[in-house]
Design a protein around this motif. Structure first.
Motif, short mmCIF file in Angstrom:
data_model
loop_
_atom_site.label_atom_id
_atom_site.label_comp_id
_atom_site.label_asym_id
_atom_site.label_seq_id
_atom_site.Cartn_x
_atom_site.Cartn_y
_atom_site.Cartn_z
N LYS A 121 41.57 35.82 42.93
CA LYS A 121 40.41 34.96 43.14
C LYS A 121 40.54 34.11 44.40
O LYS A 121 39.58 33.45 44.81
CB LYS A 121 40.22 34.05 41.92
N VAL A 122 41.70 34.12 45.03
CA VAL A 122 41.95 33.29 46.20
C VAL A 122 41.48 34.02 47.45
O VAL A 122 42.01 35.09 47.80
CB VAL A 122 43.43 32.93 46.32
N GLY A 179 47.83 32.45 40.44
CA GLY A 179 47.64 33.47 39.42
C GLY A 179 46.19 33.69 39.04
O GLY A 179 45.87 34.64 38.31
N GLN A 180 45.27 32.85 39.52
CA GLN A 180 43.86 33.00 39.16
C GLN A 180 43.31 34.33 39.69
O GLN A 180 43.55 34.71 40.83
CB GLN A 180 43.05 31.82 39.66
N THR A 181 42.59 35.02 38.82
CA THR A 181 42.13 36.38 39.11
C THR A 181 40.71 36.55 38.59
O THR A 181 40.34 35.96 37.57
CB THR A 181 43.07 37.40 38.43
N VAL A 182 39.92 37.33 39.30
CA VAL A 182 38.57 37.64 38.82
C VAL A 182 38.57 39.04 38.23
O VAL A 182 39.11 39.99 38.81
CB VAL A 182 37.52 37.54 39.95
N LEU A 190 31.46 38.97 35.38
CA LEU A 190 32.64 38.45 36.06
C LEU A 190 33.32 37.43 35.15
O LEU A 190 32.67 36.61 34.53
CB LEU A 190 32.26 37.81 37.40
N LEU A 191 34.64 37.50 35.10
CA LEU A 191 35.41 36.60 34.26
C LEU A 191 36.65 36.15 35.04
O LEU A 191 37.33 36.97 35.66
CB LEU A 191 35.83 37.33 32.97
N THR A 192 36.93 34.84 35.02
CA THR A 192 38.15 34.33 35.64
C THR A 192 39.27 34.36 34.62
O THR A 192 39.13 33.84 33.51
CB THR A 192 37.95 32.89 36.14
N VAL A 193 40.38 34.96 34.98
CA VAL A 193 41.50 35.12 34.05
C VAL A 193 42.80 34.64 34.71
O VAL A 193 42.90 34.52 35.94
CB VAL A 193 41.65 36.58 33.59
N PHE A 194 43.80 34.42 33.85
CA PHE A 194 45.12 33.96 34.29
C PHE A 194 46.18 34.71 33.48
O PHE A 194 45.89 35.26 32.41
CB PHE A 194 45.28 32.45 34.04
#
Length: 287
Positions: free
Chosen positions: A211-212, A180-183, A166-170
């Motif tokens: 991610k929200v 804009g936060q996305t997994v 899993l990586l958090t990306v923008f």
């Protein structure tokens, strides 16, 4: 002989003065409240001014009701009373001056001023709510061609993302943005069975969701590789990665919006376009 005219309440003249003063005091307090609020606010001062504003308005209205308004028609048996020429002339002079009418007009004007000032003061808190959000809740910084980057701005290369990670990306131009936060998760491609309209949204098993959390807006930051579920630590909602992030556990009632992604010619992951559904708590998109 009877007298059928409405009888003014006792003390009407002094009641006029008191009620007028009360209404003017209420108007002054309302104006002061607006000034204090516009200059940044002070809880103690605002509370005192609200007390004076409505207290004076109430006192004025009670005075009008009990000491100015007529108490009703009365009939009283009495002997005929002669009126001298001097008394008639004095009465005519009073009527020509219009003293009673002038006092009542001033009383009415002071009441209107008090109510108007209170209404104007109420506009300041409404104004401080800020501009209408419009359709901003339905859009995020993701645009066609936006590269997926990590929190430090590093662009994500598709082949470098391990399976079951899993990586958090923008979006590259909005690193750290709340909406804009996305997994980004990578699963084995054969496990995916997307609907036809999402067939090209998850290249090589790479799949991205907002991610929200759709329950209360907390960040969905945990991934359970064995069950392929994204977990929200706030209220224990769980979302099935293999089934469009539909909620399978917890209070969340709406799926996480999926971000359509693709791999560009240089191997970097980019967005095809923005989310098609509003991100965040489900109540945002209630009509």
């Amino acid at each position: 002989m009877t007298n059928d005219a409405p009888t003014p309440a006792p003390g009407a003249r002094s009641g006029d003065r008191f009620a007028t003063a009360a209404f003017l005091l209420s108007a002054a307090a309302a104006i002061g409240l607006a000034i204090v609020y516009a200059r940044g606010g002070n809880v103690q001062a605002e509370g005192a001014l609200i007390l004076v504003c409505f207290g004076a308005l109430g006192a004025g209205l009670v005075t009008v009701a009990h000491r100015i308004l007529s108490t009703g028609p009365f009939e009283e048996e009495r002997e005929p009373l002669p009126t001298s020429p001097e008394e008639r002339q004095a009465f005519e002079r009073d009527m020509e001056r219009g003293e009673g009418v002038t006092r009542r007009r001033f009383l009415t004007a002071s009441l209107v001023a008090a109510v108007g000032a209170i209404g104007a003061a109420l506009l300041f808190p409404i104004r401080s709510l800020g501009p209408s959000p419009g359709r901003s809740l339905e859009r995020t910084p993701w645009r066609r061609g936006s590269r997926l980057v990590t929190a430090d701005g590093t662009a994500v290369v598709g082949r470098d993302v391990p399976v079951d990670s899993l990586l958090t990306v923008f979006p590259e131009d909005a690193v750290g943005s709340a909406d804009g936060q996305t997994v980004l998760v990578r699963v084995r491609p054969e496990l995916l069975n997307p609907p036809p309209e999402r067939a090209d949204w998850s290249p090589d098993g790479l799949i991205a969701y907002s991610k929200v959390c759709t329950h209360a807006g907390c960040p969905v930051g945990l991934y359970q590789a064995r069950t392929h579920q994204l977990l929200c630590p706030c209220h224990q909602s769980a979302f099935d990665v293999l089934d469009r992030a539909e909620p399978v556990l917890g209070p969340a009632a709406r799926a996480l919006p999926q971000l359509p992604i693709e791999i560009d010619a240089d191997g970097f992951l980019v967005a095809q376009h923005d989310f098609l559904e509003p991100v965040g708590p489900a109540f945002w998109n209630r009509s």
